[in-house]
Each structure stands twice: as C-alpha cells, then as structure tokens.
Design a protein around this motif. Structure first.
Motif: not given
Length: 166
Positions: A46-70
């Motif tokens: 739930p608090d994982g970090v997903f980083e793409v080309n240096g842009r980090a998203m922390t936690g599932l809520p941010e990952i959903h709204t930024t990374g997964l939305a794309l």
C-alpha cells in the motif's frame, strides 16, 4: 471488472521461491495490459513506490491517479524477459525479501486504436529494478519498482509526453 485475460492474484497450486517473486512482475504487467486495478494492487505494498524515469509515485492512491490513469488510458502490451531474482534471508531462514531485475519491451497505442492501421504508437525498451517483500497474505509485493526507459521509437504524444523529459 477483471479482464478475461487476467487470472486471480493467488494461483493454484501456490508458487514458491523465485517463481512467486517473478509472479509479482507478471501480475503488474498483466494488469497494465488488461486494466485490472485489483491485480495491480496485488503486486504492490500500500505504501510502495513506483518510479518511472526518475518520477516517483508513493502509495497506491498516488500511483492510481498518476501512473495507472496514464497506463490504463492506452492500449498496451508488455513483454517481460531476462528476469533475475536474488532472495534475501528472513527470520528462521524463511525468505521475506527479494530483489528483481528484468527487461521489458512495451508497445503503446491510443485507447481503442491498437488494431487500426497507421495509428501513432510508442514502443519502448525498459529496465525494471525492484525490491519486494513477502506480505502477510503470502504474496510477494513491490516495496519499490523502478522503470528506466533505455530507448523509445515512435510518438511520445501517445502517452501524453509524460515521463519523456525525465
């Protein structure tokens, strides 16, 4: 709703060792290609970090709204290869930590346009590096997943130009 091309997060018979660690990446990339949020979430803490080309998203809520939305807004196919896993010891010899590396080739088209001839697309070669832990539910999950594009061919506008500059 789950895609008919997604299997449940917990497979039968249960996987063990490296196979179970590798399955976290398979769950993640299959979720990208099938827009399966539940399957994606099964691969991340739930608090994982997903980083793409240096842009980090922390936690599932941010990952959903930024990374997964794309990612879920385009038609994609991710092909995973060259996986290597290094298991770390836990208490009483039980493995609870792991690191994983992989090479991924991904193809992206605008949503619903993947089967139309002549459409703009973006293909990329990426390196994945990850730290995982075995969660209390028995599944291996990403604490940190880093994705680094090493090359791209096509039109970055397919993915909104995001992550190109970084």
């Amino acid at each position: 709703m789950a895609s008919p091309y997604s299997l449940p997060a917990v497979l039968n018979p249960p996987m063990t060792g490296r196979e179970a660690v590798v399955d976290a990446l398979y769950r993640c990339t299959t979720a990208f290609d099938t827009n399966d949020v539940a399957l994606f979430d099964s691969a991340f803490m739930p608090d994982g970090v997903f980083e793409v080309n240096g842009r980090a998203m922390t936690g599932l809520p941010e990952i959903h709204t930024t990374g997964l939305a794309l990612i879920f807004s385009v038609d994609t196919t991710h092909m995973v290869t060259n996986m290597r896993v290094n298991m770390g010891p836990g208490s009483a010899g039980e493995e609870k930590e792991a690191k994983l590396t992989a090479t991924v080739l991904s193809q992206h088209f605008a949503a619903g346009k993947g089967m139309e001839l002549g459409q703009k697309n973006l293909m990329g070669g990426t390196l994945y590096g990850a730290e995982l832990i075995k969660d209390t539910d028995g599944l291996w999950k990403f604490k940190n997943l880093q994705i680094k594009a090493t090359w791209a061919q096509g039109d970055w506008s397919v993915v909104g130009g995001i992550f190109h500059e970084q």
